[in-house]
Design a protein around this motif. Sequence first.
Motif, PDB file in Angstrom:
ATOM      1  N   ASP A  19      62.416 -81.376 103.959  1.00 38.05           N
ATOM      2  CA  ASP A  19      62.493 -81.622 105.395  1.00 38.05           C
ATOM      3  C   ASP A  19      62.684 -83.103 105.686  1.00 38.05           C
ATOM      4  O   ASP A  19      63.229 -83.471 106.727  1.00 38.05           O
ATOM      5  CB  ASP A  19      61.218 -81.121 106.086  1.00 38.05           C
ATOM      6  N   TYR A  34      57.980 -81.554 102.312  1.00 37.18           N
ATOM      7  CA  TYR A  34      58.280 -80.162 102.628  1.00 37.18           C
ATOM      8  C   TYR A  34      57.215 -79.634 103.584  1.00 37.18           C
ATOM      9  O   TYR A  34      56.023 -79.743 103.301  1.00 37.18           O
ATOM     10  CB  TYR A  34      58.279 -79.300 101.357  1.00 37.18           C
ATOM     11  N   GLU A  35      57.650 -79.078 104.705  1.00 36.72           N
ATOM     12  CA  GLU A  35      56.740 -78.449 105.660  1.00 36.72           C
ATOM     13  C   GLU A  35      56.742 -76.958 105.387  1.00 36.72           C
ATOM     14  O   GLU A  35      57.776 -76.299 105.478  1.00 36.72           O
ATOM     15  CB  GLU A  35      57.205 -78.722 107.083  1.00 36.72           C
ATOM     16  N   ASP A  38      51.494 -74.564 108.014  1.00 41.62           N
ATOM     17  CA  ASP A  38      50.679 -75.671 108.516  1.00 41.62           C
ATOM     18  C   ASP A  38      50.453 -76.758 107.467  1.00 41.62           C
ATOM     19  O   ASP A  38      49.611 -77.627 107.650  1.00 41.62           O
ATOM     20  CB  ASP A  38      49.312 -75.148 108.977  1.00 41.62           C
ATOM     21  N   HIS A  39      51.160 -76.703 106.354  1.00 38.73           N
ATOM     22  CA  HIS A  39      50.903 -77.611 105.239  1.00 38.73           C
ATOM     23  C   HIS A  39      52.105 -78.496 104.930  1.00 38.73           C
ATOM     24  O   HIS A  39      53.247 -78.080 105.094  1.00 38.73           O
ATOM     25  CB  HIS A  39      50.531 -76.810 103.982  1.00 38.73           C
ATOM     26  N   LEU A  40      51.811 -79.695 104.472  1.00 39.10           N
ATOM     27  CA  LEU A  40      52.836 -80.611 103.970  1.00 39.10           C
ATOM     28  C   LEU A  40      52.653 -80.763 102.465  1.00 39.10           C
ATOM     29  O   LEU A  40      51.529 -80.951 101.985  1.00 39.10           O
ATOM     30  CB  LEU A  40      52.695 -81.992 104.607  1.00 39.10           C
ATOM     31  N   ALA A 121      51.238 -86.862 104.526  1.00 35.13           N
ATOM     32  CA  ALA A 121      51.485 -87.017 105.960  1.00 35.13           C
ATOM     33  C   ALA A 121      51.908 -88.437 106.340  1.00 35.13           C
ATOM     34  O   ALA A 121      52.871 -88.618 107.075  1.00 35.13           O
ATOM     35  CB  ALA A 121      50.264 -86.596 106.763  1.00 35.13           C
TER      36      ALA A 121
END
Length: 127
Positions: A19, A34-35, A38-40, A121
């Motif tokens: 992403d 990468y999304e 709800d997680h990165l 993040a």
Amino acid sequence: MSTILERRSLVRKPADQPDETRPFVDGKGKMQVYELGDHLFGRGEFEPGWKWSQHVKPIAGTDSCKAAHTGLILQGRMTVQMDDGSQVEYGPNDFFYMPPDHDAWVVGNERCVLVDVTGVAKYAKPH
């Protein structure tokens, strides 16, 4: 699509379609973000000669890395040194936890590749 539906949907994201890509200074690597729901997640590639204090510090603008990283080394080796001087060298198939307030560098002549599941993040972004 609503957030509730997204959480209930299967997600497939090929590794070659991040992403976001955050390049490091002097072309010494990158963090792909990468999304997934709800997680990165991050897939970091660190070239030989990479050092956080030289190749990410100018981007972050902090004295040491302020992110906490949890993940797995896939390839290569990396040493992480805490501000208090303690350090650990990680290698292939090592799971890791790196608390905030550290420097890090690639060991040897092989690229270090890792997956980070907690520290992405704000990593390699202006503070």
